[in-house]
Design an enzyme around this catalytic site. Sequence first.
Site, PDB file in Angstrom:
ATOM      1  N   ASP A   1       0.860  -1.181   0.000  1.00  0.00           N
ATOM      2  CA  ASP A   1       0.000   0.000   0.000  1.00  0.00           C
ATOM      3  C   ASP A   1       0.899   1.234   0.000  1.00  0.00           C
ATOM      4  O   ASP A   1       2.119   1.124   0.160  1.00  0.00           O
ATOM      5  CB  ASP A   1      -1.001  -0.004   1.161  1.00  0.00           C
ATOM      6  CG  ASP A   1      -0.367   0.071   2.533  1.00  0.00           C
ATOM      7  OD1 ASP A   1       0.857  -0.164   2.650  1.00  0.00           O
ATOM      8  OD2 ASP A   1      -1.089   0.356   3.500  1.00  0.00           O
TER       9      ASP A   1
ATOM     10  N   TYR B   1       3.059   4.698   0.698  1.00  0.00           N
ATOM     11  CA  TYR B   1       3.745   5.296   1.840  1.00  0.00           C
ATOM     12  C   TYR B   1       2.726   6.102   2.646  1.00  0.00           C
ATOM     13  O   TYR B   1       1.873   6.777   2.080  1.00  0.00           O
ATOM     14  CB  TYR B   1       4.844   6.237   1.368  1.00  0.00           C
ATOM     15  CG  TYR B   1       5.998   5.584   0.642  1.00  0.00           C
ATOM     16  CD1 TYR B   1       6.773   4.594   1.244  1.00  0.00           C
ATOM     17  CD2 TYR B   1       6.341   5.994  -0.638  1.00  0.00           C
ATOM     18  CE1 TYR B   1       7.848   4.022   0.582  1.00  0.00           C
ATOM     19  CE2 TYR B   1       7.430   5.435  -1.315  1.00  0.00           C
ATOM     20  CZ  TYR B   1       8.171   4.444  -0.695  1.00  0.00           C
ATOM     21  OH  TYR B   1       9.233   3.890  -1.361  1.00  0.00           O
TER      22      TYR B   1
ATOM     23  N   PHE C   1       6.724   2.363  -4.370  1.00  0.00           N
ATOM     24  CA  PHE C   1       8.113   2.653  -3.993  1.00  0.00           C
ATOM     25  C   PHE C   1       8.605   4.033  -4.430  1.00  0.00           C
ATOM     26  O   PHE C   1       9.648   4.491  -3.962  1.00  0.00           O
ATOM     27  CB  PHE C   1       9.071   1.562  -4.511  1.00  0.00           C
ATOM     28  CG  PHE C   1       8.790   0.209  -3.943  1.00  0.00           C
ATOM     29  CD1 PHE C   1       9.142  -0.102  -2.639  1.00  0.00           C
ATOM     30  CD2 PHE C   1       8.137  -0.753  -4.700  1.00  0.00           C
ATOM     31  CE1 PHE C   1       8.861  -1.349  -2.096  1.00  0.00           C
ATOM     32  CE2 PHE C   1       7.850  -2.006  -4.173  1.00  0.00           C
ATOM     33  CZ  PHE C   1       8.215  -2.297  -2.865  1.00  0.00           C
TER      34      PHE C   1
ATOM     35  N   HIS D   1      11.005  -8.830   1.008  1.00  0.00           N
ATOM     36  CA  HIS D   1      10.707  -7.413   0.774  1.00  0.00           C
ATOM     37  C   HIS D   1      11.961  -6.571   1.042  1.00  0.00           C
ATOM     38  O   HIS D   1      12.787  -6.926   1.891  1.00  0.00           O
ATOM     39  CB  HIS D   1       9.577  -6.974   1.714  1.00  0.00           C
ATOM     40  CG  HIS D   1       8.952  -5.674   1.359  1.00  0.00           C
ATOM     41  ND1 HIS D   1       9.465  -4.466   1.767  1.00  0.00           N
ATOM     42  CD2 HIS D   1       7.852  -5.388   0.619  1.00  0.00           C
ATOM     43  CE1 HIS D   1       8.697  -3.493   1.299  1.00  0.00           C
ATOM     44  NE2 HIS D   1       7.719  -4.026   0.594  1.00  0.00           N
TER      45      HIS D   1
END
Length: 240
Positions: free
Chosen positions: A65, A67, A78, A187
């Site tokens: 989801d 930031y 990202f 991740h």
Amino acid sequence: MRQLIHNDWWPVLEPQFESSYYSQLHDFLKEEYTHRTIYPEMHHIFEAFEWTPFSKVKVVILGQDPYHGPHQAHGCSFSVLPGVAVPPSLQNIYKELQSDVGFKPVNHGYLKHWADQGVLLLNSVLTVRAGQAFSHRGHGWEKLTDAAIHALSERPKPVVFILWGRAARDKKKLINTNTNIILESAHPSPLSANRGFFGSRPFSKTNEALRAMGEQPIDWQLPENPVADEGTTNQLPKNA
């Protein structure tokens, strides 16, 4: 219904916008944006789709989801706008890029250069409350983004799917592995990057796969001085 994405993603996703679950999601978002601080701003919600048309997608980098800090999210996984500090996960992505393909570090996190080459920077959930990760999970966004992933998977032109972390890797069930390539690892978050993200070489492997498909590889090197586009025309998605 007013067109909400202004390229060939629209006919692909229009049935989702006309569904009952999306009507409920819209009502939820209207309440959230009215009474809380929500990221990204409304006109950036569909930025990933606007930046990378359906027919141009060669690679998908799937995030969870947006930031949830001030000024960070702008609708692409990202990525942050020029002038915003590079978040920790993206710092780790840059470290892996440097190790993998000789990426020259830059002092920004604006990833449009990738999107322009066919890298879809997609989050599974497209909005979030300020300071509350996963706060909009389970309200309907996953159905829409799952539909996007499935549509890409079934497209005649194959895609390289980069899946980082458990949430992204859970999407493998949506992807036709007979025709598409999946690259998966831990991740890039500081909490998990040392558990298999570092050293996974996703960027060189992506380019190897693209060359095997007869596609132009991605130039992962970002420009030193990016310039953000003017604001898009996206609005809170709802039939007028």
